[in-house]
Motif scaffolding. Structure first.
Motif, mmCIF file in Angstrom:
data_model
loop_
_atom_site.group_PDB
_atom_site.id
_atom_site.type_symbol
_atom_site.label_atom_id
_atom_site.label_comp_id
_atom_site.label_asym_id
_atom_site.label_seq_id
_atom_site.Cartn_x
_atom_site.Cartn_y
_atom_site.Cartn_z
ATOM 1 N N LEU A 1 0.812 -1.211 0.000
ATOM 2 C CA LEU A 1 0.000 0.000 0.000
ATOM 3 C C LEU A 1 0.850 1.267 0.000
ATOM 4 O O LEU A 1 0.348 2.350 0.265
ATOM 5 C CB LEU A 1 -0.943 -0.008 1.209
ATOM 6 N N ASP A 2 2.133 1.116 -0.295
ATOM 7 C CA ASP A 2 3.058 2.234 -0.364
ATOM 8 C C ASP A 2 3.708 2.195 -1.746
ATOM 9 O O ASP A 2 4.406 1.235 -2.076
ATOM 10 C CB ASP A 2 4.106 2.111 0.732
ATOM 11 N N ALA A 3 3.473 3.207 -2.562
ATOM 12 C CA ALA A 3 3.944 3.191 -3.951
ATOM 13 C C ALA A 3 5.459 3.038 -4.048
ATOM 14 O O ALA A 3 5.953 2.299 -4.899
ATOM 15 C CB ALA A 3 3.492 4.453 -4.675
ATOM 16 N N ALA A 4 6.201 3.716 -3.178
ATOM 17 C CA ALA A 4 7.665 3.620 -3.236
ATOM 18 C C ALA A 4 8.132 2.206 -2.896
ATOM 19 O O ALA A 4 9.014 1.650 -3.565
ATOM 20 C CB ALA A 4 8.300 4.641 -2.289
ATOM 21 N N ALA A 5 7.543 1.620 -1.863
ATOM 22 C CA ALA A 5 7.921 0.260 -1.467
ATOM 23 C C ALA A 5 7.498 -0.747 -2.535
ATOM 24 O O ALA A 5 8.253 -1.669 -2.860
ATOM 25 C CB ALA A 5 7.285 -0.095 -0.123
ATOM 26 N N LEU A 6 6.324 -0.577 -3.104
ATOM 27 C CA LEU A 6 5.837 -1.479 -4.142
ATOM 28 C C LEU A 6 6.735 -1.416 -5.377
ATOM 29 O O LEU A 6 7.059 -2.451 -5.971
ATOM 30 C CB LEU A 6 4.393 -1.126 -4.508
ATOM 31 N N ALA A 7 7.176 -0.219 -5.754
ATOM 32 C CA ALA A 7 8.049 -0.075 -6.923
ATOM 33 C C ALA A 7 9.367 -0.819 -6.738
ATOM 34 O O ALA A 7 9.920 -1.352 -7.702
ATOM 35 C CB ALA A 7 8.303 1.403 -7.212
ATOM 36 N N ILE B 1 4.413 6.217 -8.618
ATOM 37 C CA ILE B 1 3.624 7.394 -8.991
ATOM 38 C C ILE B 1 3.171 8.099 -7.718
ATOM 39 O O ILE B 1 3.290 9.299 -7.585
ATOM 40 C CB ILE B 1 2.419 7.003 -9.867
ATOM 41 N N GLY B 2 2.656 7.330 -6.769
ATOM 42 C CA GLY B 2 2.225 7.919 -5.507
ATOM 43 C C GLY B 2 1.207 7.047 -4.799
ATOM 44 O O GLY B 2 0.661 6.107 -5.359
ATOM 45 N N THR B 3 0.990 7.400 -3.546
ATOM 46 C CA THR B 3 0.018 6.692 -2.718
ATOM 47 C C THR B 3 -1.068 7.686 -2.332
ATOM 48 O O THR B 3 -0.771 8.833 -1.966
ATOM 49 C CB THR B 3 0.695 6.112 -1.465
ATOM 50 N N ALA B 4 -2.307 7.266 -2.430
ATOM 51 C CA ALA B 4 -3.432 8.155 -2.149
ATOM 52 C C ALA B 4 -4.447 7.475 -1.252
ATOM 53 O O ALA B 4 -4.645 6.259 -1.321
ATOM 54 C CB ALA B 4 -4.104 8.574 -3.451
ATOM 55 N N ASP B 5 -5.076 8.275 -0.405
ATOM 56 C CA ASP B 5 -6.218 7.816 0.376
ATOM 57 C C ASP B 5 -7.449 7.922 -0.524
ATOM 58 O O ASP B 5 -7.597 8.881 -1.283
ATOM 59 C CB ASP B 5 -6.416 8.683 1.611
ATOM 60 N N LEU B 6 -8.320 6.929 -0.462
ATOM 61 C CA LEU B 6 -9.560 6.924 -1.241
ATOM 62 C C LEU B 6 -10.732 7.147 -0.299
ATOM 63 O O LEU B 6 -10.949 6.363 0.631
ATOM 64 C CB LEU B 6 -9.727 5.593 -1.973
ATOM 65 N N LEU B 7 -11.460 8.206 -0.545
ATOM 66 C CA LEU B 7 -12.606 8.558 0.288
ATOM 67 C C LEU B 7 -13.854 8.606 -0.590
ATOM 68 O O LEU B 7 -13.781 8.959 -1.767
ATOM 69 C CB LEU B 7 -12.377 9.912 0.953
ATOM 70 N N PHE B 8 -14.985 8.262 0.000
ATOM 71 C CA PHE B 8 -16.250 8.195 -0.736
ATOM 72 C C PHE B 8 -17.347 8.898 0.062
ATOM 73 O O PHE B 8 -17.303 8.939 1.287
ATOM 74 C CB PHE B 8 -16.641 6.743 -0.997
ATOM 75 N N GLY C 1 -10.337 3.235 1.545
ATOM 76 C CA GLY C 1 -9.247 2.505 0.912
ATOM 77 C C GLY C 1 -8.004 3.342 0.718
ATOM 78 O O GLY C 1 -7.976 4.528 1.040
ATOM 79 N N ILE C 2 -6.986 2.686 0.184
ATOM 80 C CA ILE C 2 -5.710 3.310 -0.152
ATOM 81 C C ILE C 2 -5.329 2.812 -1.537
ATOM 82 O O ILE C 2 -5.555 1.645 -1.876
ATOM 83 C CB ILE C 2 -4.612 2.934 0.860
ATOM 84 N N GLN C 3 -4.745 3.681 -2.334
ATOM 85 C CA GLN C 3 -4.295 3.316 -3.677
ATOM 86 C C GLN C 3 -2.802 3.561 -3.779
ATOM 87 O O GLN C 3 -2.326 4.659 -3.482
ATOM 88 C CB GLN C 3 -5.014 4.173 -4.715
ATOM 89 N N ALA C 4 -2.065 2.533 -4.166
ATOM 90 C CA ALA C 4 -0.631 2.671 -4.460
ATOM 91 C C ALA C 4 -0.466 2.507 -5.961
ATOM 92 O O ALA C 4 -0.850 1.479 -6.528
ATOM 93 C CB ALA C 4 0.155 1.613 -3.715
ATOM 94 N N ALA C 5 0.075 3.526 -6.615
ATOM 95 C CA ALA C 5 0.215 3.487 -8.067
ATOM 96 C C ALA C 5 1.680 3.493 -8.465
ATOM 97 O O ALA C 5 2.470 4.282 -7.935
ATOM 98 C CB ALA C 5 -0.501 4.686 -8.680
ATOM 99 N N VAL C 6 2.004 2.614 -9.393
ATOM 100 C CA VAL C 6 3.353 2.561 -9.955
ATOM 101 C C VAL C 6 3.224 2.520 -11.471
ATOM 102 O O VAL C 6 2.212 2.081 -12.014
ATOM 103 C CB VAL C 6 4.146 1.323 -9.465
ATOM 104 N N ALA C 7 4.259 3.003 -12.147
ATOM 105 C CA ALA C 7 4.327 2.925 -13.600
ATOM 106 C C ALA C 7 5.284 1.814 -13.969
ATOM 107 O O ALA C 7 6.438 1.805 -13.528
ATOM 108 C CB ALA C 7 4.800 4.257 -14.176
ATOM 109 N N LEU C 8 4.792 0.875 -14.732
ATOM 110 C CA LEU C 8 5.635 -0.231 -15.188
ATOM 111 C C LEU C 8 6.252 0.166 -16.520
ATOM 112 O O LEU C 8 5.555 0.594 -17.435
ATOM 113 C CB LEU C 8 4.804 -1.506 -15.328
ATOM 114 N N THR C 9 7.566 0.007 -16.603
ATOM 115 C CA THR C 9 8.266 0.348 -17.833
ATOM 116 C C THR C 9 8.770 -0.926 -18.482
ATOM 117 O O THR C 9 9.033 -1.933 -17.795
ATOM 118 C CB THR C 9 9.441 1.285 -17.552
ATOM 119 N N ARG C 10 8.903 -0.902 -19.763
ATOM 120 C CA ARG C 10 9.398 -2.093 -20.479
ATOM 121 C C ARG C 10 10.900 -2.224 -20.296
ATOM 122 O O ARG C 10 11.619 -1.235 -20.263
ATOM 123 C CB ARG C 10 9.074 -1.998 -21.954
#
Length: 170
Positions: free
Chosen positions: A13-19, A28-35, A160-169
């Motif tokens: 749930l941490d974009a830097a750790a996931l990358a 890319i970044g980690t964001a809190d998701l609110l509804f 929720g929480i969103q962890a986003a990463v960009a996958l490069t070839r």
């Protein structure tokens, strides 16, 4: 993939750790998701549908980085609230994602932050999204406490929480 399976839920749930776990990935970044599920309280500050002039005025009053982070550019419907001198103080809107989500975007002019103008615009945008039968979603970059507080004040709840990463070839 074994490295990911063995990782703690927190690291996923941490974009830097996931990358770091993925080959050729950039965080890319980690964001809190609110509804939100109900209309917010009305503001004493009036918000109205945004026109091109008010949208341009808002864009000129903030840095390009703030404009980009807000997500306003991607919204299809927008509302603005004016400050005491009648100048555009805040803008809010939403982009329709798929058939059921309204991705919220809100931005306040630096001189008007904390004055209730962002709340007024965000409250109307949220009310309009709910009226369209959409589920309002607010993504707040982790660390942006002002955005998170505003979302909660408007009536959003973190789910929720969103962890986003960009996958490069490779």
């Amino acid at each position: 993939m074994d490295l990911i399976r063995r990782s703690s839920p927190e690291s996923l749930l941490d974009a830097a750790a996931l990358a770091k776990l993925l080959p050729a990935a950039d965080p890319i970044g980690t964001a809190d998701l609110l509804f939100a599920e109900r209309d917010p309280e009305q503001s004493p500050i009036r918000a109205a549908a945004a026109d091109r002039i008010k949208t341009a005025s808002m864009r000129e009053g903030v840095s390009p980085a703030e404009w980009d982070e807000s997500g306003i550019e991607e919204t299809q419907r927008r509302w603005t609230a004016d400050g005491p001198a009648g100048r555009t103080a805040a803008i809010a809107g939403y982009a329709r994602w798929r058939s059921e989500l309204a991705q919220m975007a809100v931005l306040a002019h630096p001189q008007h932050r904390g004055a209730g103008c962002a709340y007024a615009a965000a409250a109307v945008a949220t009310q309009e999204a709910l009226g369209e039968g959409l589920i309002p979603q607010w993504r707040s970059r982790q660390g942006n406490e002002a955005s998170r507080r505003l979302a909660q004040h408007v009536g959003f709840t973190q789910l929720g929480i969103q962890a986003a990463v960009a996958l490069t070839r490779q």
